[in-house]
Design a protein around this motif. Structure first.
Motif, PDB file in Angstrom:
ATOM      1  N   SER A  99       0.815  -1.222   0.000  1.00 55.92           N
ATOM      2  CA  SER A  99       0.000   0.000   0.000  1.00 55.92           C
ATOM      3  C   SER A  99       0.848   1.271   0.000  1.00 55.92           C
ATOM      4  CB  SER A  99      -0.939   0.002   1.209  1.00 55.92           C
ATOM      5  OG  SER A  99      -0.196  -0.017   2.405  1.00 55.92           O
ATOM      6  N   ARG A 100       2.142   1.144   0.219  1.00 53.92           N
ATOM      7  CA  ARG A 100       3.008   2.323   0.322  1.00 53.92           C
ATOM      8  C   ARG A 100       2.936   3.208  -0.926  1.00 53.92           C
ATOM      9  NH1 ARG A 100       9.312   2.428  -0.331  1.00 53.92           N
ATOM     10  NH2 ARG A 100       9.704   4.570   0.243  1.00 53.92           N
ATOM     11  N   LYS A 101       3.158   2.620  -2.076  1.00 53.97           N
ATOM     12  CA  LYS A 101       3.208   3.413  -3.304  1.00 53.97           C
ATOM     13  C   LYS A 101       1.888   4.144  -3.563  1.00 53.97           C
ATOM     14  CE  LYS A 101       4.501   3.292  -8.143  1.00 53.97           C
ATOM     15  NZ  LYS A 101       4.989   2.503  -9.263  1.00 53.97           N
ATOM     16  N   PRO A 102       0.725   3.466  -3.525  1.00 56.94           N
ATOM     17  CA  PRO A 102      -0.518   4.216  -3.771  1.00 56.94           C
ATOM     18  C   PRO A 102      -0.804   5.278  -2.708  1.00 56.94           C
ATOM     19  CG  PRO A 102      -0.986   1.869  -3.412  1.00 56.94           C
ATOM     20  CD  PRO A 102       0.484   2.033  -3.434  1.00 56.94           C
ATOM     21  N   VAL A 103      -0.436   5.004  -1.451  1.00 53.24           N
ATOM     22  CA  VAL A 103      -0.649   6.008  -0.402  1.00 53.24           C
ATOM     23  C   VAL A 103       0.205   7.236  -0.678  1.00 53.24           C
ATOM     24  CG1 VAL A 103      -0.252   6.516   2.048  1.00 53.24           C
ATOM     25  CG2 VAL A 103      -1.426   4.415   1.391  1.00 53.24           C
TER      26      VAL A 103
END
Length: 185
Positions: A41-45
């Motif tokens: 989820s890091r990249k989309p967040v």
């Protein structure tokens, strides 16, 4: 009682390798921020918060809080825990990116590691490693001397121990750090 050690440093200094080797050497645990559960989820967040550096810092702070609680729980069970980046990095990078909110106050409510070690590396070698692995946008911002200096100053302010890994093979570097940890405990 176990020990909770945070390993801090700029991108490309070898934190992940050192954390994994220390966890093996001490029969402990290797954690990181953000934790495994947040990696996907890091990249989309971060993309969703592209224009909001405070929101990004708070995302990383949530990860630090979560991993800190896990590290503390494991250490209370008598286990060694090594975390690849913790609060000092979150704070340092946020400040370097211009966040002016009082994150220091927020940081006082987080679980504190028993020891924070700052790894440093000869800058040309660090940059060579970044380019070899395929530098990310976050890696590239540390190539700016002013940004890098800001991050390093903050990391130094939070470190209990600074270890220079320049001109060290990975195994030798791990041995040096392991001995420094043993000397502390």
């Amino acid at each position: 009682m176990g020990v909770f050690v945070a390993i801090e440093g700029l991108d490309g200094v070898g934190k992940t390798t050192v954390v994994q080797q220390l966890a093996e050497r001490f029969s402990g645990h290797a954690l990181s921020t953000p934790g495994r559960a947040l990696r996907d989820s890091r990249k989309p967040v971060l993309e969703a918060f592209a224009e909001d550096e405070l929101a990004k810092a708070l995302f990383y702070t949530a990860s630090v809080s979560s991993q800190g609680r896990l590290a503390h729980s494991l250490a209370e069970r008598g286990e060694w825990v090594f975390v690849d980046r913790y609060w000092a990095s979150t704070l340092a990078y946020a400040k370097a990116r211009g966040v002016t909110a009082d994150l220091d106050q927020l940081g006082r409510s987080l679980i504190q590691p028993d020891l924070t070690i700052l790894l440093i590396l000869d800058e040309p070698e660090r940059q060579r490693r970044l380019h070899k692995r395929g530098a990310t946008i976050e890696d590239i911002e540390t190539l700016d001397p002013k940004f890098r200096q800001c991050v390093l100053e903050e990391l130094r302010a939070h470190a209990n121990l600074i270890v220079n890994l320049s001109f060290q093979e990975p195994q030798a570097a791990c041995s040096i750090i392991a001995q420094a940890i043993r000397d502390q405990f």
